[in-house]
Design a protein around this motif. Structure first.
Motif, PDB file in Angstrom:
ATOM      1  N   TYR A   1       0.832  -1.201   0.000  1.00  0.00           N
ATOM      2  CA  TYR A   1       0.000   0.000   0.000  1.00  0.00           C
ATOM      3  C   TYR A   1       0.871   1.257   0.000  1.00  0.00           C
ATOM      4  CZ  TYR A   1      -3.888  -3.122   0.735  1.00  0.00           C
ATOM      5  OH  TYR A   1      -4.824  -4.107   0.565  1.00  0.00           O
ATOM      6  N   PRO A   2       1.083   1.843  -1.182  1.00  0.00           N
ATOM      7  CA  PRO A   2       1.868   3.085  -1.259  1.00  0.00           C
ATOM      8  C   PRO A   2       1.176   4.224  -0.520  1.00  0.00           C
ATOM      9  CG  PRO A   2       1.582   2.087  -3.434  1.00  0.00           C
ATOM     10  CD  PRO A   2       0.646   1.397  -2.507  1.00  0.00           C
ATOM     11  N   TYR A   3       1.988   5.121   0.020  1.00  0.00           N
ATOM     12  CA  TYR A   3       1.473   6.314   0.699  1.00  0.00           C
ATOM     13  C   TYR A   3       1.410   7.451  -0.325  1.00  0.00           C
ATOM     14  CZ  TYR A   3       0.764   9.669   4.505  1.00  0.00           C
ATOM     15  OH  TYR A   3       0.240  10.608   5.351  1.00  0.00           O
ATOM     16  N   PRO A   4       0.357   8.251  -0.296  1.00  0.00           N
ATOM     17  CA  PRO A   4       0.247   9.325  -1.289  1.00  0.00           C
ATOM     18  C   PRO A   4       1.296  10.417  -1.078  1.00  0.00           C
ATOM     19  CG  PRO A   4      -1.514   9.479   0.340  1.00  0.00           C
ATOM     20  CD  PRO A   4      -0.820   8.192   0.596  1.00  0.00           C
ATOM     21  N   THR A   5       1.635  11.095  -2.162  1.00  0.00           N
ATOM     22  CA  THR A   5       2.577  12.210  -2.082  1.00  0.00           C
ATOM     23  C   THR A   5       1.805  13.527  -2.161  1.00  0.00           C
ATOM     24  OG1 THR A   5       2.923  12.609  -4.440  1.00  0.00           O
ATOM     25  CG2 THR A   5       4.131  10.777  -3.468  1.00  0.00           C
ATOM     26  N   ASP A   6       2.484  14.601  -1.806  1.00  0.00           N
ATOM     27  CA  ASP A   6       1.904  15.934  -1.989  1.00  0.00           C
ATOM     28  C   ASP A   6       2.597  16.641  -3.149  1.00  0.00           C
ATOM     29  OD1 ASP A   6       4.374  16.455  -0.934  1.00  0.00           O
ATOM     30  OD2 ASP A   6       3.662  17.665   0.754  1.00  0.00           O
ATOM     31  N   GLN A   7       3.094  15.841  -4.091  1.00  0.00           N
ATOM     32  CA  GLN A   7       3.839  16.359  -5.220  1.00  0.00           C
ATOM     33  C   GLN A   7       2.993  16.325  -6.496  1.00  0.00           C
ATOM     34  OE1 GLN A   7       7.032  17.633  -4.624  1.00  0.00           O
ATOM     35  NE2 GLN A   7       6.285  17.232  -2.552  1.00  0.00           N
ATOM     36  N   PHE A   8       3.513  16.976  -7.515  1.00  0.00           N
ATOM     37  CA  PHE A   8       2.867  17.011  -8.830  1.00  0.00           C
ATOM     38  C   PHE A   8       2.500  15.615  -9.305  1.00  0.00           C
ATOM     39  CE2 PHE A   8       3.780  16.362 -13.381  1.00  0.00           C
ATOM     40  CZ  PHE A   8       2.838  17.183 -13.966  1.00  0.00           C
ATOM     41  N   GLN A   9       3.403  14.662  -9.097  1.00  0.00           N
ATOM     42  CA  GLN A   9       3.136  13.306  -9.545  1.00  0.00           C
ATOM     43  C   GLN A   9       3.286  12.312  -8.401  1.00  0.00           C
ATOM     44  OE1 GLN A   9       5.788  12.705 -12.807  1.00  0.00           O
ATOM     45  NE2 GLN A   9       7.637  12.963 -11.610  1.00  0.00           N
ATOM     46  N   ASP A  10       2.662  11.163  -8.568  1.00  0.00           N
ATOM     47  CA  ASP A  10       2.718  10.081  -7.594  1.00  0.00           C
ATOM     48  C   ASP A  10       2.979   8.797  -8.364  1.00  0.00           C
ATOM     49  OD1 ASP A  10       2.329   8.091  -5.725  1.00  0.00           O
ATOM     50  OD2 ASP A  10       0.584   9.021  -4.802  1.00  0.00           O
ATOM     51  N   GLU A  11       4.141   8.203  -8.132  1.00  0.00           N
ATOM     52  CA  GLU A  11       4.589   7.059  -8.921  1.00  0.00           C
ATOM     53  C   GLU A  11       4.455   5.732  -8.186  1.00  0.00           C
ATOM     54  OE1 GLU A  11       7.956   9.760 -11.221  1.00  0.00           O
ATOM     55  OE2 GLU A  11       8.378   8.860  -9.259  1.00  0.00           O
ATOM     56  N   ALA A  12       3.679   5.732  -7.086  1.00  0.00           N
ATOM     57  CA  ALA A  12       3.353   4.501  -6.356  1.00  0.00           C
ATOM     58  C   ALA A  12       4.578   3.847  -5.732  1.00  0.00           C
ATOM     59  CB  ALA A  12       2.622   3.504  -7.259  1.00  0.00           C
ATOM     60  N   VAL A  13       5.522   4.643  -5.267  1.00  0.00           N
ATOM     61  CA  VAL A  13       6.735   4.066  -4.668  1.00  0.00           C
ATOM     62  C   VAL A  13       7.061   4.658  -3.297  1.00  0.00           C
ATOM     63  CG1 VAL A  13       7.785   3.405  -6.850  1.00  0.00           C
ATOM     64  CG2 VAL A  13       8.190   5.710  -5.943  1.00  0.00           C
ATOM     65  N   LEU A  14       6.204   5.531  -2.787  1.00  0.00           N
ATOM     66  CA  LEU A  14       6.427   6.074  -1.452  1.00  0.00           C
ATOM     67  C   LEU A  14       5.709   5.189  -0.440  1.00  0.00           C
ATOM     68  CD1 LEU A  14       7.480   8.361   0.394  1.00  0.00           C
ATOM     69  CD2 LEU A  14       5.293   9.525   0.015  1.00  0.00           C
ATOM     70  N   PHE A  15       6.463   4.686   0.542  1.00  0.00           N
ATOM     71  CA  PHE A  15       5.858   3.843   1.581  1.00  0.00           C
ATOM     72  C   PHE A  15       6.154   4.456   2.940  1.00  0.00           C
ATOM     73  CE2 PHE A  15       6.330   1.056  -2.044  1.00  0.00           C
ATOM     74  CZ  PHE A  15       5.099   0.415  -2.079  1.00  0.00           C
ATOM     75  N   ASP A  16       5.183   4.364   3.824  1.00  0.00           N
ATOM     76  CA  ASP A  16       5.237   5.052   5.109  1.00  0.00           C
ATOM     77  C   ASP A  16       5.380   4.041   6.242  1.00  0.00           C
ATOM     78  OD1 ASP A  16       4.750   7.594   6.700  1.00  0.00           O
ATOM     79  OD2 ASP A  16       3.145   6.323   7.468  1.00  0.00           O
ATOM     80  N   ALA A  17       6.221   4.366   7.218  1.00  0.00           N
ATOM     81  CA  ALA A  17       6.507   3.440   8.317  1.00  0.00           C
ATOM     82  C   ALA A  17       5.266   3.114   9.137  1.00  0.00           C
ATOM     83  CB  ALA A  17       7.591   4.024   9.215  1.00  0.00           C
ATOM     84  N   ASP A  18       4.264   3.988   9.121  1.00  0.00           N
ATOM     85  CA  ASP A  18       3.061   3.761   9.918  1.00  0.00           C
ATOM     86  C   ASP A  18       2.001   2.939   9.184  1.00  0.00           C
ATOM     87  OD1 ASP A  18       4.098   5.247  12.023  1.00  0.00           O
ATOM     88  OD2 ASP A  18       3.275   7.133  11.260  1.00  0.00           O
ATOM     89  N   GLU A  19       2.340   2.453   7.993  1.00  0.00           N
ATOM     90  CA  GLU A  19       1.334   1.771   7.182  1.00  0.00           C
ATOM     91  C   GLU A  19       0.711   0.558   7.881  1.00  0.00           C
ATOM     92  OE1 GLU A  19      -1.375   1.687   4.661  1.00  0.00           O
ATOM     93  OE2 GLU A  19       0.236   3.114   4.235  1.00  0.00           O
ATOM     94  N   PRO A  20       1.483  -0.288   8.572  1.00  0.00           N
ATOM     95  CA  PRO A  20       0.841  -1.462   9.199  1.00  0.00           C
ATOM     96  C   PRO A  20      -0.328  -1.107  10.098  1.00  0.00           C
ATOM     97  CG  PRO A  20       3.208  -1.737   9.181  1.00  0.00           C
ATOM     98  CD  PRO A  20       2.947  -0.331   8.720  1.00  0.00           C
ATOM     99  N   GLY A  21      -0.269   0.059  10.739  1.00  0.00           N
ATOM    100  CA  GLY A  21      -1.352   0.464  11.618  1.00  0.00           C
ATOM    101  C   GLY A  21      -2.617   0.867  10.894  1.00  0.00           C
ATOM    102  N   ARG A  22      -2.520   1.059   9.595  1.00  0.00           N
ATOM    103  CA  ARG A  22      -3.691   1.446   8.808  1.00  0.00           C
ATOM    104  C   ARG A  22      -4.419   0.238   8.219  1.00  0.00           C
ATOM    105  NH1 ARG A  22       0.480   4.957   6.530  1.00  0.00           N
ATOM    106  NH2 ARG A  22       0.400   6.957   7.629  1.00  0.00           N
ATOM    107  N   LEU A  23      -3.824  -0.937   8.350  1.00  0.00           N
ATOM    108  CA  LEU A  23      -4.328  -2.122   7.666  1.00  0.00           C
ATOM    109  C   LEU A  23      -4.904  -3.127   8.647  1.00  0.00           C
ATOM    110  CD1 LEU A  23      -1.321  -2.659   5.228  1.00  0.00           C
ATOM    111  CD2 LEU A  23      -3.449  -1.415   4.780  1.00  0.00           C
TER     112      LEU A  23
END
Length: 698
Positions: A215-237
């Motif tokens: 589950y990639p984390y969204p960016t606040d940039q012009f583009q989002d290439e599905a490669v940003l992952f966030d350390a807190d992700e397990p807590g969201r799932l």
């Protein structure tokens, strides 16, 4: 004069809307001439499957196994029309904070713009631009274990043999790892956001082939290439397993919640949590595994369906789709340019089908990866939508029109805030019609008449009272703004557009720009068309609109050439002004003949632009627009040469995507433009170069 102009527009654009049973063209054969075949890792050649509302893009393994490797190519995205997110903030930002006035119409008019960094206005503008943003729902890939226990890298993927069949909407991927063959078939349901997969490999019974759902984390940039992952992700799932063949994952990303559901033909061990998502391993002594993965914003029971059923239904749905509407067959033409034109046609038909459906016009990069935070640009809606109606599939354009019907309230607020009647349509927006601050977009005008053009396309394909009634409010309210925005200049003694305008050719200062040529012609056409809508319903012509039509400025010209804008008499004297979109051609390319247009002047203008334009500094839809103008001027050779002009922004990759720059590796307005231009050429008498043998059927 007015009624014949509308008739010309109907003939040139709307004839293609008539649908007849296919007769002489073997449509599947046309498509299959252009199956995409990949034999090596090419990050710009990733392949997609989708249904217009949901799409997934795959690497050479048939899934999304190596997203980081493809990051700067065509990214491996999983996107939908419903998957949106906003970053939490303790601040309360409003569009009003971004306003700045421009002197226009004899008064100050506020526009939502961007501001210098470090200011409260900049923070508000940036947050509004960045939120909401479209998100990548997940990346679904193979977990391949080598004989030594390490995970396979992309360099371990050998003997690549991958094919996209656009007629069936199916990707077949063959490759080997350490000599062990793997075959993957990937296909997308056309009725649900549901991917079906079949894999055959001896790696399965060796326990060396599993599945990752990350589950990639969204960016606040012009583009989002599905490669940003966030350390807190397990807590969201949160994962649940109904039985050994069904797994559901709930993701709670701030206020955005959605579900991923796996249905497997084989028992699956308890999902193993990772720092990015989950690893799922089938327990089997077999060498074949089928499964499907469904994404949805609600938790719901997914109907059990085996792979072959899903596959057959998807094939049939696409076959039915391709067998409606228009088709063009260049197969009998010996000119080698025809084969490349046909390739671009077929792959553009496919890419727009899988990326551009839904109840909102798509973003410029569709359902592949984010550009401009995933938001639709409504001036691009013409390129995204009209070709569907021109090719006899108006139902897709009708779906896009739903955005206008539900967003009219925001458009009315914009017009009221600026002191105008009617509705002023947003430029950069989202499915809810929200406005965005932009130092360019807020001043654009050419998105305004689009809704009238779309409604007219739909009406000419289906001339019923119901269509007139459905779109009457948006047509008349759009025209009301257009008539009110046209300002009577007491010195010039005529109506003008601007200042406070940026032309489609985004090279001129909004503080001083007035009367851009393409927009003037579009204003005249749309106001006259809106009057025709009134007359069709037994209503009298609007006197104010007729007054504007009678006294609207003529198309500006100098030295026998149409100018980019009346305020730019130096249009052809400055290299800078000979870059970006040559939108003056749209006045007799995207548009038909309008009152006052001189075809001899347009021909001279076309020749000047053809010879002297800085074509290296253009965009993908500029070349189809050139082809349209050449077609209307009766020059099919120039039309074909325009479509195939050897410029970087006119490259069409092996997968059919229109490459622009390192930042924008695909650009769907270019694909839509190719289809619109070809539809126009097909309906034009002598629309093809001499010696070409082209079949067309509706």
């Amino acid at each position: 004069m007015r009624q014949p102009l509308l008739l010309v527009f109907a003939i040139t654009l709307f004839t293609a809307c008539k649908t007849e049973p296919p007769t002489s063209i073997n449509r599947q054969a046309v498509f299959n001439r252009h199956n995409v075949h990949i034999t090596e890792v090419d990050t710009l050649a990733s392949l997609s499957v989708g249904n217009g509302r949901f799409a997934m893009t795959m690497d050479v393994t048939g899934l999304q196994t190596f997203p980081e490797h493809y990051q700067k190519g065509i990214p491996l995205g999983t996107m939908s029309e419903w998957g949106w997110h906003s970053f939490p903030t303790d601040e309360t930002y409003s569009i009003e904070e971004t306003m700045a006035p421009i002197m226009s119409h004899g008064r100050e008019i506020p526009y939502a713009r961007q501001w210098p960094a470090g200011t409260r206005q900049a923070a508000a503008a940036n947050y509004i631009r960045q939120n909401p943003h479209r998100i990548h729902l997940a990346t679904v890939g193979w977990h391949i274990t080598k004989a030594d226990g390490t995970q396979a890298a992309i360099s371990d993927i050998q003997n690549i043999d991958q094919t996209l069949d656009p007629w069936k909407g199916e990707i077949t991927s063959r490759f080997s790892v350490e000599g062990e063959p793997v075959e993957v078939v990937s296909v997308m349901s056309q009725t649900e956001d549901r991917l079906g997969v079949r894999v055959k490999s001896g790696l399965l019974k060796e326990g060396r082939l599993g599945l990752t759902i990350n589950y990639p984390y969204p960016t606040d940039q012009f583009q989002d290439e599905a490669v940003l992952f966030d350390a807190d992700e397990p807590g969201r799932l949160q994962v649940s397993q109904v039985d050994q063949t069904q797994v559901t994952i709930r993701r709670q990303l701030d206020t955005t919640r959605y579900f991923t559901r796996l249905q497997s033909s084989l028992p699956v061990a308890t999902p193993e949590a990772t720092d990015k998502g989950f690893l799922l391993q089938p327990a089997t002594d077999k060498d074949m595994w089928t499964f499907d993965i469904t994404f949805s914003p609600e938790e719901k029971t997914v109907t059990g369906k085996d792979f072959e059923t899903l596959r057959t239904e998807a094939h049939q749905a696409l076959t039915d789709y391709w067998n409606t509407g228009m088709m063009i067959d260049f197969g009998a033409t010996k000119d080698p340019r025809a084969l490349e034109i046909e390739r671009r046609m077929v792959l553009s038909l496919y890419l727009t089908k899988i990326n551009c459906g839904g109840k909102t016009p798509p973003q410029e990069t569709g359902l592949t990866y984010n550009s401009w935070y995933g938001k639709p640009h409504m001036e691009m809606a013409w390129w995204h939508g009209v070709h569907f109606a021109m090719w006899g599939r108006p139902q897709v354009l009708e779906d896009h029109m739903e955005w206008y019907l539900r967003s009219i309230g925001v458009a009315r607020q914009i017009a009221e805030r600026q002191g105008f009647e009617g509705v002023r349509w947003q430029k950069m927006t989202d499915p809810w019609g929200q406005e965005t601050a932009s130092s360019v977009g807020s001043y654009l005008l050419w998105q305004q008449p689009h809704i009238i053009a779309f409604a007219e396309l739909i009406y000419n394909g289906k001339p019923t009272k119901e269509v007139l009634e459905k779109y009457d409010e948006v047509v008349q309210e759009t025209a009301a703004f257009m008539a009110d925005f046209a300002w009577y200049d007491p010195e010039l003694k005529r109506y003008i557009l601007g200042p406070g305008v940026i032309a489609a050719q985004e090279r001129f200062d909004p503080k001083t720009t007035f009367n851009p040529t393409y927009e003037l012609a579009y204003w005249r056409w749309a106001l006259e068309t809106a009057q025709q809508w009134r007359e069709r319903q037994g209503q009298p012509r609007n006197e104010k609109w007729d007054k504007v039509l009678d006294d609207l400025s003529p198309l500006p010209q100098k030295d026998g050439l149409y100018l980019a804008a009346e305020s730019a008499p130096e249009s052809y004297d400055s290299t800078y002004y000979m870059t970006d979109h040559p939108s003056v051609l749209g006045a007799y390319g995207m548009l038909p003949m309008t009152d006052g247009l001189d075809t001899a002047v347009m021909h001279s203008t076309f020749d000047k632009i053809w010879t002297d334009w800085q074509w290296h500094d253009t965009w993908g839809w500029d070349f189809p627009m050139v082809a349209m103008t050449a077609t209307r001027l009766g020059d099919p050779e120039k039309a074909v040469d325009g479509l195939l002009m050897p410029i970087t922004t006119n490259i069409y990759l092996p997968n059919g995507h229109n490459y622009q720059t390192d930042r924008l590796r695909l650009y769907l307005p270019g694909n839509g433009g190719v289809l619109a231009a070809l539809a126009m050429m097909a309906k034009q008498e002598n629309g093809w170069p001499e010696g070409w043998v082209v079949k067309t059927e509706n």
